[in-house]
Design a protein around this motif. Structure first.
Motif, PDB file in Angstrom:
ATOM      1  N   LYS A 120       0.931  -1.419   0.038  1.00 22.42           N
ATOM      2  CA  LYS A 120       0.184   0.055  -0.044  1.00 22.42           C
ATOM      3  C   LYS A 120       0.681   1.128   0.279  1.00 22.42           C
ATOM      4  O   LYS A 120       0.206   2.454  -0.426  1.00 22.42           O
ATOM      5  N   SER A 121       1.918   1.229   0.243  1.00 21.22           N
ATOM      6  CA  SER A 121       2.825   2.388   0.484  1.00 21.22           C
ATOM      7  C   SER A 121       3.510   3.099  -0.799  1.00 21.22           C
ATOM      8  O   SER A 121       4.084   4.047  -0.968  1.00 21.22           O
ATOM      9  N   PHE A 122       3.053   2.253  -1.880  1.00 19.95           N
ATOM     10  CA  PHE A 122       3.215   2.829  -3.223  1.00 19.95           C
ATOM     11  C   PHE A 122       2.059   2.356  -4.291  1.00 19.95           C
ATOM     12  O   PHE A 122       1.719   1.329  -3.927  1.00 19.95           O
ATOM     13  N   VAL A 123       1.947   2.928  -5.298  1.00 23.00           N
ATOM     14  CA  VAL A 123       1.081   2.565  -6.183  1.00 23.00           C
ATOM     15  C   VAL A 123       1.736   1.825  -7.443  1.00 23.00           C
ATOM     16  O   VAL A 123       2.649   2.419  -8.063  1.00 23.00           O
ATOM     17  N   LEU A 124       1.204   0.604  -7.815  1.00 21.27           N
ATOM     18  CA  LEU A 124       1.531  -0.228  -8.765  1.00 21.27           C
ATOM     19  C   LEU A 124       0.933   0.260 -10.210  1.00 21.27           C
ATOM     20  O   LEU A 124      -0.273   0.970 -10.160  1.00 21.27           O
ATOM     21  N   ASN A 125       1.559   0.118 -11.219  1.00 21.86           N
ATOM     22  CA  ASN A 125       0.940   0.498 -12.484  1.00 21.86           C
ATOM     23  C   ASN A 125      -0.254  -0.306 -12.838  1.00 21.86           C
ATOM     24  O   ASN A 125       0.011  -1.777 -13.020  1.00 21.86           O
ATOM     25  N   GLU A 126      -1.512   0.269 -13.116  1.00 25.28           N
ATOM     26  CA  GLU A 126      -2.531  -0.664 -13.623  1.00 25.28           C
ATOM     27  C   GLU A 126      -3.139   0.109 -14.566  1.00 25.28           C
ATOM     28  O   GLU A 126      -4.064   1.071 -14.396  1.00 25.28           O
ATOM     29  N   TYR A 127      -2.661  -0.258 -15.813  1.00 24.70           N
ATOM     30  CA  TYR A 127      -3.251   0.334 -17.077  1.00 24.70           C
ATOM     31  C   TYR A 127      -4.126  -0.725 -17.808  1.00 24.70           C
ATOM     32  O   TYR A 127      -3.883  -2.128 -17.405  1.00 24.70           O
ATOM     33  N   ASP A 128      -5.074  -0.408 -18.648  1.00 26.05           N
ATOM     34  CA  ASP A 128      -5.895  -1.304 -19.345  1.00 26.05           C
ATOM     35  C   ASP A 128      -4.952  -1.835 -20.424  1.00 26.05           C
ATOM     36  O   ASP A 128      -5.108  -1.258 -21.670  1.00 26.05           O
ATOM     37  N   ILE A 129      -4.211  -2.823 -20.366  1.00 23.97           N
ATOM     38  CA  ILE A 129      -3.219  -3.638 -21.235  1.00 23.97           C
ATOM     39  C   ILE A 129      -3.852  -4.777 -21.394  1.00 23.97           C
ATOM     40  O   ILE A 129      -4.401  -5.742 -20.690  1.00 23.97           O
ATOM     41  N   ASP A 130      -3.894  -5.190 -22.667  1.00 22.79           N
ATOM     42  CA  ASP A 130      -4.465  -6.523 -23.259  1.00 22.79           C
ATOM     43  C   ASP A 130      -3.262  -7.297 -23.264  1.00 22.79           C
ATOM     44  O   ASP A 130      -2.608  -7.158 -24.266  1.00 22.79           O
ATOM     45  N   PHE A 131      -3.306  -8.545 -22.583  1.00 23.91           N
ATOM     46  CA  PHE A 131      -2.140  -9.224 -22.806  1.00 23.91           C
ATOM     47  C   PHE A 131      -2.533 -10.565 -23.392  1.00 23.91           C
ATOM     48  O   PHE A 131      -2.026 -11.562 -23.605  1.00 23.91           O
ATOM     49  N   SER A 132      -4.183 -10.574 -23.879  1.00 26.96           N
ATOM     50  CA  SER A 132      -4.444 -12.037 -24.621  1.00 26.96           C
ATOM     51  C   SER A 132      -3.706 -12.005 -25.988  1.00 26.96           C
ATOM     52  O   SER A 132      -3.365 -11.383 -26.725  1.00 26.96           O
ATOM     53  N   LYS A 133      -3.468 -13.443 -26.016  1.00 29.83           N
ATOM     54  CA  LYS A 133      -2.892 -13.846 -27.447  1.00 29.83           C
ATOM     55  C   LYS A 133      -3.745 -13.450 -28.519  1.00 29.83           C
ATOM     56  O   LYS A 133      -4.846 -13.884 -28.531  1.00 29.83           O
ATOM     57  N   LYS A 134      -3.132 -12.762 -29.576  1.00 30.41           N
ATOM     58  CA  LYS A 134      -4.056 -12.549 -30.720  1.00 30.41           C
ATOM     59  C   LYS A 134      -4.116 -13.592 -31.597  1.00 30.41           C
ATOM     60  O   LYS A 134      -2.972 -14.169 -31.747  1.00 30.41           O
ATOM     61  N   ILE A 135      -5.033 -13.981 -32.247  1.00 32.48           N
ATOM     62  CA  ILE A 135      -5.278 -15.098 -33.241  1.00 32.48           C
ATOM     63  C   ILE A 135      -4.958 -14.609 -34.614  1.00 32.48           C
ATOM     64  O   ILE A 135      -5.354 -13.609 -35.249  1.00 32.48           O
ATOM     65  N   LEU A 136      -4.338 -15.481 -35.398  1.00 37.27           N
ATOM     66  CA  LEU A 136      -3.828 -15.360 -36.634  1.00 37.27           C
ATOM     67  C   LEU A 136      -4.838 -15.858 -37.716  1.00 37.27           C
ATOM     68  O   LEU A 136      -5.107 -17.142 -37.487  1.00 37.27           O
ATOM     69  N   ASN A 137      -5.512 -15.219 -38.379  1.00 42.09           N
ATOM     70  CA  ASN A 137      -6.581 -15.580 -39.106  1.00 42.09           C
ATOM     71  C   ASN A 137      -6.317 -16.062 -40.320  1.00 42.09           C
ATOM     72  O   ASN A 137      -6.012 -15.431 -41.329  1.00 42.09           O
TER      73      ASN A 137
END
Length: 662
Positions: A384-401
């Motif tokens: 709690k003594s510091f703020v971790l980075n929490e951004y809306d980042i998509d880590f899901s694997k992209k599918i090759l169509n």
């Protein structure tokens, strides 16, 4: 039946544990690693364990006609469990204060696997390579060898007992068959399945059986030679083989394999031929060796978490004085552990039921803490003594169509180790859709007319044969033989242009002078790019990129990744995370660092065949900061290279574009 005490065995233990500790300390003298083969100490331990355990079993059967499995396993519990639980418990306490939630979760998994002697399986299936950078920050990685030994102790007493008792006449033949079968598995596995070969018992049994065979022949078949000259000669050869292995073996070699026979055979020679009147035996039986051997188990268990947590807290610099002080501290802890944990629990006057209750109570306490950590997702409230980075980042694997019947897409990777991480990620996650042609090499920023030289000795550079003219021509010949392929091109261009690693001047403002002075000595990349023509690097890079794009369907130009100036995997102490502004760097510093590179890249052909992939749009633009973690997920494996999570973010951009152009 008690075994006759052999002090030289403790001397061998001393050599083994000293080799392992020095190897893990990464101690260098004048830039040279004198103990690069120190990992072989574990193999020496296996031979000793095989000999001692088998001797206990064989001699009890030989003298009484029976064998007490209960007493045998009680002795193993007294010997192994108390110190192991103490190390795990102390590591949990330290980890509570210095590990990020995701790392505390991973540590907890390794702790549970260690308690139940399955950590060799855990570390294999998590893909952790022993001796690699990531492994240096895993406090319990070294327990893999303990798991192998305990699996042997559980399995082999039954085999040895029934084999020796009921087929005693030809039992040694069975041992030899198992020995050679395991050695063959080890050689095959080293070449084809290096991770399972290293961690699993099937390729280690031959090392333990080497000791078992000595114990068998010692009691059943042969008498030791009384020829003093031969005995002295063979013990000398044995110690030479061991020392040679410690000094000249490297962790990049195939291991265990036929190469490992050398130290195993050397250990066997000493165990078989050692006599109290011999010179080598007297040295091994001397007080310093014996005392080190006596505390070897405690020393082995305590040293690795001590080194790991020192690295995590960024206090494990390359300074020899720091490592010596840490080594003295580890030695002191090990001595205390021997006298106040090992010896009391091994005291036969203490009833085993009492010891059993104590150990079960400790296990319950430890498991309760670990379950709490799991249930609370690494206990983020600790931070709690510091703020971790929490951004809306998509880590899901992209599918090759692409259709299943379509041919695989060919991706060719040109660049240094920072690009190699991308190739590894694609190969691991898209092997059914993409053929990876990895033409990268460590430190090798590919240019058609330049080759790489590394600083070997003072002011003396030497060509890197993996990045010289011949190697570069071979790379170009490879793509000439391809059709319909895409190229990924990039690397640490700022290092090639300046010859220096990144200096995080923002972080320097809160560093002490001693640390800054030390880090300044590490900024020199100790490599340079050379050409036999009059062309400049910038011109050659532009020409190379244009040429490669003409040869391929498309070239993805990867701009340099942020260099951090710190390792987010080691700067985990809460105070250190505050100092690095929650593990971020200034976006302005990053853009200034790659400014010259951007100017060069922008002079390449600006057409549809070159697609820019800029890390600024992936890792930066977060309140003018570039991040190295997100929601407790670390994105870098060190201060420069992306890990799997970081690589996925870059590859996702390429997959999205491939879907549009495919």
């Amino acid at each position: 039946m008690n075994l006759k005490y052999r002090p030289e065995i403790d001397g061998l233990r001393a050599i083994a544990v000293a080799a392992v500790v020095l190897y893990h300390s990464e101690l260098k003298i004048y830039g040279h690693d004198l103990f690069k083969g120190g990992f072989i100490g574990v193999d020496i331990f296996f031979v000793i364990s095989g000999y001692l355990i088998s001797s206990i079993i064989f001699k009890e059967i030989y003298s009484t006609g029976s064998f007490s499995f209960v007493y045998f396993y009680q002795r193993r519990v007294r010997r192994i469990i108390p110190v192991l639980l103490s190390v795990i418990f102390v590591s949990i306490i330290i980890g509570w204060f210095v590990l990020l939630p995701s790392e505390l979760l991973n540590f907890s998994k390794s702790a549970i696997s260690s308690i139940f002697f399955g950590s060799n399986f855990y570390f294999h299936y998590t893909g952790l390579q022993y001796g690699a950078v990531d492994g240096m920050y895993q406090p319990l990685l070294h327990t893999w060898s303990l798991s192998v030994e305990e699996q042997y102790y559980i399995l082999f007493p039954l085999i040895l007992f029934f084999g020796f008792k009921f087929i005693k006449k030809n039992f040694y033949q069975i041992l030899f068959i198992l020995f050679f079968a395991s050695l063959i598995f080890a050689q095959f596995g080293a070449q084809n399945y290096p991770s399972s070969n290293f961690y699993f018992i099937h390729s280690r049994i031959w090392e333990l059986l080497a000791g078992t065979l000595i114990a068998y022949f010692e009691i059943e078949k042969f008498k030791k030679s009384k020829n003093e000259i031969l005995a002295n000669l063979f013990t000398l050869i044995g110690i030479i083989l061991i020392i040679h292995s410690i000094v000249y073996f490297e962790d990049t070699m195939l291991h265990p394999s036929i190469y490992t026979i050398s130290p195993i055979f050397g250990t066997c020679l000493i165990i078989w031929f050692a006599d109290k009147n011999q010179f080598i035996t007297k040295i091994l039986s001397s007080r310093p060796f014996v005392w080190t051997g006596l505390i070897s188990y405690s020393l082995y268990l305590w040293h690795y978490p001590a080194f790991a947590f020192a690295r995590i807290n960024n206090i494990f610099h390359g300074e020899v004085s720091t490592k010596i002080l840490l080594g003295i501290s580890i030695l002191a802890i090990s001595i205390l552990s021997y006298f106040f944990i090992e010896k009391p629990f091994r005291d036969k006057n203490i009833n085993f039921k009492k010891i059993f209750v104590i150990l079960i109570s400790k296990i319950i306490i430890i498991l309760t803490i670990l379950i709490y950590i799991f249930q609370n997702n690494g206990v983020e409230s600790r931070l709690k003594s510091f703020v971790l980075n929490e951004y809306d980042i998509d880590f899901s694997k992209k599918i090759l169509n692409k259709n299943k019947n379509d041919q695989k897409i060919k991706l060719v990777f040109f660049g240094d180790s920072t690009i190699a991480t991308l190739a590894d990620y694609v190969d691991e996650n898209y092997h059914n859709e993409i053929d990876v042609i990895n033409l990268t090499s460590r430190g090798c920023l590919f240019m058609r007319n330049f080759y790489l030289e590394r600083l070997e000795l003072k002011n003396k550079f030497k060509k890197d044969d993996k990045c010289d003219e011949k190697a570069n021509k071979k790379r170009l010949q490879t793509i000439k033989n391809l059709k319909d392929f895409y190229i990924i091109y990039g690397g640490m261009m700022p290092v090639a242009l300046t010859g220096k690693y990144f200096n995080n001047i923002e972080l320097n403002q809160i560093r002490d002078e001693k640390t800054k002075k030390y880090l300044d000595t590490k900024l020199d990349a100790k490599r340079r790019f050379v050409t036999d023509s009059n062309i400049k690097i910038a011109e050659d890079v532009i020409d190379t990129i244009n040429y490669l794009s003409d040869q391929s369907n498309k070239l993805y130009l990867i701009y340099p990744f942020p260099e951090l100036g710190f390792n987010p995997n080691t700067v985990r102490g809460i105070k250190k995370i505050k100092e690095t502004k929650s593990l971020t760097i200034s976006q302005d510093l990053y853009l200034n660092r790659i400014n010259s590179t951007e100017q060069i890249y922008q002079k390449t052909k600006r057409n549809d065949k070159i697609k820019d992939i800029h890390p600024k749009n992936i890792f930066c633009n977060f309140n003018n900061r570039c991040i190295s973690t997100n929601k407790n997920i670390v994105l870098f494996s060190d201060d420069t290279h992306l890990n799997t999570f970081g690589a996925s973010l870059v590859i996702n951009k390429i997959i999205e574009d491939l879907n549009l152009s495919y």
